[in-house]
Scaffold this active site. Structure first.
Site, PDB file in Angstrom:
ATOM      1  N   ASN A  13      -0.811  22.775  31.039  1.00  0.00           N
ATOM      2  CA  ASN A  13      -1.911  22.368  32.130  1.00  0.00           C
ATOM      3  C   ASN A  13      -2.504  24.005  32.448  1.00  0.00           C
ATOM      4  O   ASN A  13      -2.123  24.639  33.259  1.00  0.00           O
ATOM      5  CB  ASN A  13      -0.806  21.714  33.185  1.00  0.00           C
ATOM      6  CG  ASN A  13      -1.155  21.978  34.952  1.00  0.00           C
ATOM      7  OD1 ASN A  13      -2.587  21.967  34.226  1.00  0.00           O
ATOM      8  ND2 ASN A  13      -0.789  21.825  35.666  1.00  0.00           N
ATOM      9  N   LYS A  15      -5.272  24.416  34.137  1.00  0.00           N
ATOM     10  CA  LYS A  15      -5.400  24.290  36.222  1.00  0.00           C
ATOM     11  C   LYS A  15      -6.737  24.466  35.892  1.00  0.00           C
ATOM     12  O   LYS A  15      -7.333  24.040  35.189  1.00  0.00           O
ATOM     13  CB  LYS A  15      -4.111  24.947  37.219  1.00  0.00           C
ATOM     14  CG  LYS A  15      -2.929  24.941  37.489  1.00  0.00           C
ATOM     15  CD  LYS A  15      -2.059  24.979  38.198  1.00  0.00           C
ATOM     16  CE  LYS A  15      -0.286  24.750  37.313  1.00  0.00           C
ATOM     17  NZ  LYS A  15       0.958  25.245  38.658  1.00  0.00           N
ATOM     18  N   HIS A 100       0.831  15.459  40.318  1.00  0.00           N
ATOM     19  CA  HIS A 100       1.231  17.071  40.650  1.00  0.00           C
ATOM     20  C   HIS A 100       1.013  17.532  41.101  1.00  0.00           C
ATOM     21  O   HIS A 100       0.444  16.976  42.537  1.00  0.00           O
ATOM     22  CB  HIS A 100       0.042  17.280  39.211  1.00  0.00           C
ATOM     23  CG  HIS A 100       0.730  19.331  39.640  1.00  0.00           C
ATOM     24  ND1 HIS A 100       0.743  20.059  39.866  1.00  0.00           N
ATOM     25  CD2 HIS A 100       1.362  19.614  38.032  1.00  0.00           C
ATOM     26  CE1 HIS A 100       1.061  21.418  39.892  1.00  0.00           C
ATOM     27  NE2 HIS A 100       1.228  21.201  38.462  1.00  0.00           N
ATOM     28  N   GLU A 102       1.278  20.262  43.295  1.00  0.00           N
ATOM     29  CA  GLU A 102      -0.529  20.087  43.335  1.00  0.00           C
ATOM     30  C   GLU A 102      -1.697  19.209  44.430  1.00  0.00           C
ATOM     31  O   GLU A 102      -1.949  20.023  44.832  1.00  0.00           O
ATOM     32  CB  GLU A 102      -0.710  22.056  42.795  1.00  0.00           C
ATOM     33  CG  GLU A 102      -0.348  22.956  42.134  1.00  0.00           C
ATOM     34  CD  GLU A 102      -0.754  23.403  41.111  1.00  0.00           C
ATOM     35  OE1 GLU A 102      -1.757  22.581  40.636  1.00  0.00           O
ATOM     36  OE2 GLU A 102      -0.136  24.438  40.813  1.00  0.00           O
ATOM     37  N   GLU A 172       8.992  18.443  37.628  1.00  0.00           N
ATOM     38  CA  GLU A 172       8.825  20.012  38.370  1.00  0.00           C
ATOM     39  C   GLU A 172       9.446  20.447  39.581  1.00  0.00           C
ATOM     40  O   GLU A 172       8.402  19.869  40.517  1.00  0.00           O
ATOM     41  CB  GLU A 172       7.202  20.429  38.054  1.00  0.00           C
ATOM     42  CG  GLU A 172       7.122  20.132  36.370  1.00  0.00           C
ATOM     43  CD  GLU A 172       5.376  20.777  36.811  1.00  0.00           C
ATOM     44  OE1 GLU A 172       4.827  21.198  35.698  1.00  0.00           O
ATOM     45  OE2 GLU A 172       4.368  20.014  37.049  1.00  0.00           O
ATOM     46  N   GLY A 178       4.674  28.286  39.405  1.00  0.00           N
ATOM     47  CA  GLY A 178       4.062  29.880  39.401  1.00  0.00           C
ATOM     48  C   GLY A 178       4.425  30.323  40.719  1.00  0.00           C
ATOM     49  O   GLY A 178       4.063  31.595  41.212  1.00  0.00           O
ATOM     50  N   SER A 218       7.165  27.393  35.549  1.00  0.00           N
ATOM     51  CA  SER A 218       7.295  28.945  35.585  1.00  0.00           C
ATOM     52  C   SER A 218       8.133  29.301  33.766  1.00  0.00           C
ATOM     53  O   SER A 218       9.069  29.611  33.869  1.00  0.00           O
ATOM     54  CB  SER A 218       8.469  29.612  35.690  1.00  0.00           C
ATOM     55  OG  SER A 218       7.545  30.176  37.795  1.00  0.00           O
TER      56      SER A 218
HETATM   57  P1  PGA Z   1       3.719  27.362  36.123  1.00  0.00           P
HETATM   58  O1  PGA Z   1       3.015  25.917  36.246  1.00  0.00           O
HETATM   59  O2  PGA Z   1       4.258  27.323  34.608  1.00  0.00           O
HETATM   60  O3  PGA Z   1       2.291  28.203  36.423  1.00  0.00           O
HETATM   61  O4  PGA Z   1       4.755  27.182  37.034  1.00  0.00           O
HETATM   62  C1  PGA Z   1       3.303  24.656  35.834  1.00  0.00           C
HETATM   63  C2  PGA Z   1       3.224  23.632  36.643  1.00  0.00           C
HETATM   64  O5  PGA Z   1       2.352  22.994  37.509  1.00  0.00           O
HETATM   65  O6  PGA Z   1       2.376  22.578  35.377  1.00  0.00           O
END
Ligand code: PGA
Length: 256
Positions: A13, A15, A100, A102, A172, A178, A218
């Site tokens: 992903n 983003k 997601h 976010e 997740e 992140g 992560s």
């Molecule tokens: P990250 O994000 O690997 O940077 O923690 C995962 C995601 O948001 O799908």
């Protein structure tokens, strides 16, 4: 759309990273690092503006698929700034990320909207990759399983069982996205097992076993192998570490 999602499913992903030019550069470095015969399925979710460039940079390389990060639930209309599932399909997408954290937290997406999006994605013949996960506070309050089941329930209650079988799920935990904090393989195993159990009770154990459940939060080259060997973890959804061609290629070959 039927695509062969051989496990493990290794999804990146991006983003809001990688311009069209950067996407082209990414694939010029990434593709030579990918083994000819891939053990699994690789999926990229580039930003919508970079989607075509990314898709064309890969060409007909087998085993690499593309999805879009978000769609509106209507097929078309006066919705400035939005993209529909049928537009994503026409552009070459096979999957769509939905739910997601976010999108839920920063853009206020509700369970009801997420269900509407899942229905629109399925109606367009695309595969929804539904993200679920609890916040740190919810975990500390002992409500992680309840929150995840609530997010699943909000979507699955609105789907016929043939539709439900077409989803992919990503667990997740919000506190791991992140932040550099990864759920331990034990935490992942426990939640993935709970999700599988929950699915089995709703759609039967056979169909539930066929739904791939990815772990995200992560994931890095250093921890991907261990997570992918964890029971009920059928793949990974990678944010930050999918932006680096060499690092993501290491993740893609973690089980080879
Ligand atoms: P990250 O994000 O690997 O940077 O923690 C995962 C995601 O948001 O799908």
């Amino acid at each position: 759309m039927t695509i062969n999602l051989q496990r493990p499913v290794l999804a990146g992903n991006w983003k809001m990273y990688h311009t069209p030019a950067e996407s082209r550069k990414f694939f010029s470095e990434f593709l030579p690092l990918l083994p000819e015969r891939l053990n699994g399925t690789v999926i990229f979710f580039p930003p919508a503006i970079s989607f075509s460039e990314a898709l064309h940079s890969v060409g007909d390389r087998g085993g690499v698929h593309f999805g879009i990060q978000n769609v509106h639930w209507e097929q078309q209309g006066a919705y400035t700034g939005e993209t529909s599932a049928i537009m994503a399909r026409d552009a070459g997408a096979e999957l769509v990320l939905v739910g997601h954290s976010e999108r839920r937290q920063l853009f206020g997406e509700t369970d009801e909207e997420i269900l509407q999006k899942v229905q629109a994605i399925l109606a367009a013949g695309l595969i929804p990759l539904l993200c679920v996960g609890e916040t740190l506070q919810e975990r500390e309050d002992g409500r992680a399983v309840q929150v995840v089941q609530g997010q699943l329930s909000a979507v699955f209650h609105g789907l016929a069982s043939e539709e439900a079988q077409q989803l992919l799920i990503a667990y997740e935990p919000v506190w791991a996205i992140g932040t550099g904090k990864t759920a331990s393989p034990r935490d992942a195993e426990e939640m993935h097992g709970r999700i599988r159990q929950w699915l089995s009770e709703r759609i039967g154990s056979g169909p539930a076993a066929d739904i791939s459940i990815l772990y995200g939060g992560s994931v890095k080259p250093e921890n991907a192998g261990e997570l992918l060997r964890t029971s009920n973890v059928d793949g990974v959804l990678v944010g930050g570490a999918s932006l680096d061609p060499a690092g993501f290629a290491r993740i893609c070959t973690a089980l080879s």
